[in-house]
Design a protein around this motif. Structure first.
Motif, PDB file in Angstrom:
ATOM      1  N   GLU A  18     -28.135  -6.829   2.511  1.00 45.19           N
ATOM      2  CA  GLU A  18     -29.113  -8.126   2.936  1.00 45.19           C
ATOM      3  C   GLU A  18     -29.783  -8.479   1.776  1.00 45.19           C
ATOM      4  O   GLU A  18     -29.986  -9.974   1.588  1.00 45.19           O
ATOM      5  CB  GLU A  18     -30.142  -7.724   3.963  1.00 45.19           C
ATOM      6  N   LEU A  19     -30.314  -7.893   0.784  1.00 46.29           N
ATOM      7  CA  LEU A  19     -30.917  -8.213  -0.438  1.00 46.29           C
ATOM      8  C   LEU A  19     -30.186  -9.019  -1.441  1.00 46.29           C
ATOM      9  O   LEU A  19     -30.513  -9.998  -2.241  1.00 46.29           O
ATOM     10  CB  LEU A  19     -31.691  -6.988  -1.166  1.00 46.29           C
ATOM     11  N   ILE A  20     -28.806  -8.629  -1.498  1.00 42.36           N
ATOM     12  CA  ILE A  20     -27.651  -9.184  -2.442  1.00 42.36           C
ATOM     13  C   ILE A  20     -27.681 -10.621  -2.031  1.00 42.36           C
ATOM     14  O   ILE A  20     -27.800 -11.633  -2.734  1.00 42.36           O
ATOM     15  CB  ILE A  20     -26.655  -8.325  -2.445  1.00 42.36           C
ATOM     16  N   GLN A  21     -27.634 -10.618  -0.606  1.00 38.02           N
ATOM     17  CA  GLN A  21     -27.083 -12.121   0.090  1.00 38.02           C
ATOM     18  C   GLN A  21     -28.410 -12.927  -0.354  1.00 38.02           C
ATOM     19  O   GLN A  21     -28.203 -14.232  -0.456  1.00 38.02           O
ATOM     20  CB  GLN A  21     -27.143 -11.766   1.391  1.00 38.02           C
ATOM     21  N   THR A  22     -29.806 -12.566  -0.211  1.00 39.49           N
ATOM     22  CA  THR A  22     -30.768 -13.653  -0.269  1.00 39.49           C
ATOM     23  C   THR A  22     -31.394 -13.609  -1.873  1.00 39.49           C
ATOM     24  O   THR A  22     -31.871 -14.509  -2.168  1.00 39.49           O
ATOM     25  CB  THR A  22     -31.970 -12.909   0.695  1.00 39.49           C
ATOM     26  N   ARG A  58     -21.316   0.460  -2.490  1.00 40.15           N
ATOM     27  CA  ARG A  58     -21.296   0.690  -1.026  1.00 40.15           C
ATOM     28  C   ARG A  58     -21.510  -0.898  -0.104  1.00 40.15           C
ATOM     29  O   ARG A  58     -21.093  -0.827   0.877  1.00 40.15           O
ATOM     30  CB  ARG A  58     -22.160   1.776  -0.732  1.00 40.15           C
ATOM     31  N   ALA A  59     -22.447  -1.575  -0.892  1.00 40.61           N
ATOM     32  CA  ALA A  59     -22.799  -2.743   0.041  1.00 40.61           C
ATOM     33  C   ALA A  59     -21.689  -3.784  -0.002  1.00 40.61           C
ATOM     34  O   ALA A  59     -21.442  -4.505   0.841  1.00 40.61           O
ATOM     35  CB  ALA A  59     -24.300  -3.269  -0.761  1.00 40.61           C
ATOM     36  N   VAL A  60     -20.857  -3.651  -1.203  1.00 39.42           N
ATOM     37  CA  VAL A  60     -19.803  -4.629  -1.187  1.00 39.42           C
ATOM     38  C   VAL A  60     -18.967  -4.042  -0.056  1.00 39.42           C
ATOM     39  O   VAL A  60     -18.140  -4.870   0.527  1.00 39.42           O
ATOM     40  CB  VAL A  60     -19.169  -4.523  -2.598  1.00 39.42           C
ATOM     41  N   GLU A  61     -18.582  -3.040   0.123  1.00 42.57           N
ATOM     42  CA  GLU A  61     -17.471  -2.281   0.825  1.00 42.57           C
ATOM     43  C   GLU A  61     -17.899  -2.717   2.377  1.00 42.57           C
ATOM     44  O   GLU A  61     -17.076  -2.883   3.241  1.00 42.57           O
ATOM     45  CB  GLU A  61     -17.690  -0.936   0.605  1.00 42.57           C
ATOM     46  N   PRO A 106     -21.788 -11.793  -0.107  1.00 44.58           N
ATOM     47  CA  PRO A 106     -22.298 -11.080  -0.956  1.00 44.58           C
ATOM     48  C   PRO A 106     -21.054 -10.589  -2.075  1.00 44.58           C
ATOM     49  O   PRO A 106     -21.592 -10.108  -3.359  1.00 44.58           O
ATOM     50  CB  PRO A 106     -22.872  -9.932  -0.285  1.00 44.58           C
ATOM     51  N   VAL A 107     -19.865 -10.647  -1.794  1.00 44.64           N
ATOM     52  CA  VAL A 107     -19.084 -10.175  -2.806  1.00 44.64           C
ATOM     53  C   VAL A 107     -18.818 -11.200  -3.794  1.00 44.64           C
ATOM     54  O   VAL A 107     -18.793 -10.818  -5.046  1.00 44.64           O
ATOM     55  CB  VAL A 107     -17.650  -9.975  -2.134  1.00 44.64           C
ATOM     56  N   SER A 108     -18.903 -12.303  -3.631  1.00 47.90           N
ATOM     57  CA  SER A 108     -18.981 -13.440  -4.698  1.00 47.90           C
ATOM     58  C   SER A 108     -20.108 -13.344  -5.658  1.00 47.90           C
ATOM     59  O   SER A 108     -19.994 -13.409  -6.629  1.00 47.90           O
ATOM     60  CB  SER A 108     -18.769 -14.739  -3.947  1.00 47.90           C
ATOM     61  N   VAL A 109     -21.259 -13.174  -4.736  1.00 46.99           N
ATOM     62  CA  VAL A 109     -22.512 -12.768  -5.275  1.00 46.99           C
ATOM     63  C   VAL A 109     -22.413 -11.801  -6.568  1.00 46.99           C
ATOM     64  O   VAL A 109     -22.762 -11.825  -7.652  1.00 46.99           O
ATOM     65  CB  VAL A 109     -23.713 -12.715  -4.573  1.00 46.99           C
ATOM     66  N   VAL A 110     -22.088 -10.758  -6.196  1.00 41.70           N
ATOM     67  CA  VAL A 110     -21.750  -9.659  -7.154  1.00 41.70           C
ATOM     68  C   VAL A 110     -20.855  -9.703  -8.137  1.00 41.70           C
ATOM     69  O   VAL A 110     -20.958  -9.358  -9.212  1.00 41.70           O
ATOM     70  CB  VAL A 110     -21.403  -8.338  -6.085  1.00 41.70           C
ATOM     71  N   THR A 111     -19.764 -10.467  -7.862  1.00 41.21           N
ATOM     72  CA  THR A 111     -18.767 -10.857  -8.694  1.00 41.21           C
ATOM     73  C   THR A 111     -19.197 -11.546  -9.826  1.00 41.21           C
ATOM     74  O   THR A 111     -19.014 -11.468 -11.080  1.00 41.21           O
ATOM     75  CB  THR A 111     -17.620 -11.381  -8.083  1.00 41.21           C
ATOM     76  N   LEU A 112     -20.010 -12.756  -9.348  1.00 41.58           N
ATOM     77  CA  LEU A 112     -20.720 -13.532 -10.205  1.00 41.58           C
ATOM     78  C   LEU A 112     -21.878 -12.865 -11.234  1.00 41.58           C
ATOM     79  O   LEU A 112     -22.037 -13.170 -12.471  1.00 41.58           O
ATOM     80  CB  LEU A 112     -20.965 -14.656  -9.927  1.00 41.58           C
ATOM     81  N   ASP A 113     -22.528 -12.186 -10.498  1.00 39.42           N
ATOM     82  CA  ASP A 113     -23.823 -11.585 -11.119  1.00 39.42           C
ATOM     83  C   ASP A 113     -23.632 -10.282 -11.869  1.00 39.42           C
ATOM     84  O   ASP A 113     -24.383 -10.120 -12.822  1.00 39.42           O
ATOM     85  CB  ASP A 113     -24.756 -11.318  -9.737  1.00 39.42           C
ATOM     86  N   ALA A 114     -22.806  -9.522 -11.595  1.00 44.16           N
ATOM     87  CA  ALA A 114     -22.853  -8.187 -12.034  1.00 44.16           C
ATOM     88  C   ALA A 114     -21.344  -7.317 -12.383  1.00 44.16           C
ATOM     89  O   ALA A 114     -21.512  -6.363 -13.167  1.00 44.16           O
ATOM     90  CB  ALA A 114     -23.646  -7.216 -11.217  1.00 44.16           C
ATOM     91  N   SER A 115     -20.273  -8.025 -11.906  1.00 47.92           N
ATOM     92  CA  SER A 115     -19.151  -7.197 -12.190  1.00 47.92           C
ATOM     93  C   SER A 115     -18.678  -6.861 -13.830  1.00 47.92           C
ATOM     94  O   SER A 115     -18.206  -5.841 -13.936  1.00 47.92           O
ATOM     95  CB  SER A 115     -17.903  -7.875 -11.517  1.00 47.92           C
ATOM     96  N   GLU A 162     -14.313 -19.147  -0.328  1.00 43.71           N
ATOM     97  CA  GLU A 162     -15.249 -18.610  -0.962  1.00 43.71           C
ATOM     98  C   GLU A 162     -15.873 -19.795  -1.790  1.00 43.71           C
ATOM     99  O   GLU A 162     -17.105 -19.854  -2.003  1.00 43.71           O
ATOM    100  CB  GLU A 162     -14.651 -17.616  -2.124  1.00 43.71           C
ATOM    101  N   GLY A 163     -15.031 -20.283  -2.337  1.00 44.05           N
ATOM    102  CA  GLY A 163     -15.671 -21.538  -3.373  1.00 44.05           C
ATOM    103  C   GLY A 163     -16.305 -22.559  -2.570  1.00 44.05           C
ATOM    104  O   GLY A 163     -17.353 -22.991  -2.988  1.00 44.05           O
TER     105      GLY A 163
END
Length: 199
Positions: A18-22, A58-61, A106-115, A162-163
């Motif tokens: 939830e925090l990743i999304q927001t 785990r959140a991405v999963e 959230p998967v896009s967020v993590v990909t762009l933010d931290a992967s 996604e885009g």
């Protein structure tokens, strides 16, 4: 629902998601996670020795599984591939509008933010995207599309949606999702008609 330790892990993963999304992955600090999940601060490294990256993976999963469940329901109730896309788009529109455009994938967020900074996170994101593409490709094969075509169309659907979600959040409007649904629907209808003609 498992023992106390498992319930605590589940709460932390759900809070992280939830925090990743927001707030994005970077903004989802560990203190915020423990506060949101209502667990002691030491719980993170006790349950997730790898720290934030492991918890983020785990959140991405979890996010991947949630969308996979939505896809399965959409495919079970669909009369055509177009119906699946329209069902997905309806769910995305509801998410955007109800959250006042604060929530995205959230998967896009993590990909762009931290992967780039974590192989664990990059792998989790890649697996998530692949799981959705595979699920859609498998479904399209059941609709008599050859595997290469099914995979290409499934990839196009996932990447387009996604885009488009990102564009919708930027404009605070869901019109782009409606346009994308119409275009993807036309492509799928055309592909299906060609497949029927070759039978």
């Amino acid at each position: 629902m498992g023992n106390k330790g498992e319930r605590t892990q589940t709460r932390m993963v759900e809070s992280m998601l939830e925090l990743i999304q927001t707030q994005g992955y970077t903004g989802a600090g560990l203190n915020a996670v423990t506060e949101h999940a209502r667990v002691p601060k030491g719980s993170i490294y006790f349950h997730f020795p790898g720290g934030k990256a492991t918890l983020g993976a785990r959140a991405v999963e979890l996010a991947a599984q949630q969308l996979s469940d939505q896809l399965a329901e959409a495919m079970a109730n669909a009369e055509s591939p177009r119906d699946v896309v329209e069902s997905m788009v309806t769910a995305l529109i509801e998410m955007l509008v109800e959250s006042d455009y604060r929530l995205g994938c959230p998967v896009s967020v993590v990909t762009l933010d931290a992967s780039e900074r974590s192989e664990v996170l990059r792998t989790a994101c890649a697996v998530a995207f692949d799981s959705w593409i595979t699920t859609l490709a498998d479904y399209l094969e059941t609709q008599r599309h050859p595997r290469p075509q099914a995979w290409a169309m499934a990839t196009t659907i996932v990447t387009s949606l996604e885009g488009t979600v990102i564009l919708c959040r930027a404009h605070r409007s869901v019109e782009a999702l409606r346009d994308t649904a119409a275009v993807l629907g036309s492509i799928l209808d055309h592909a299906s008609s060609q497949t029927e003609a070759l039978r």
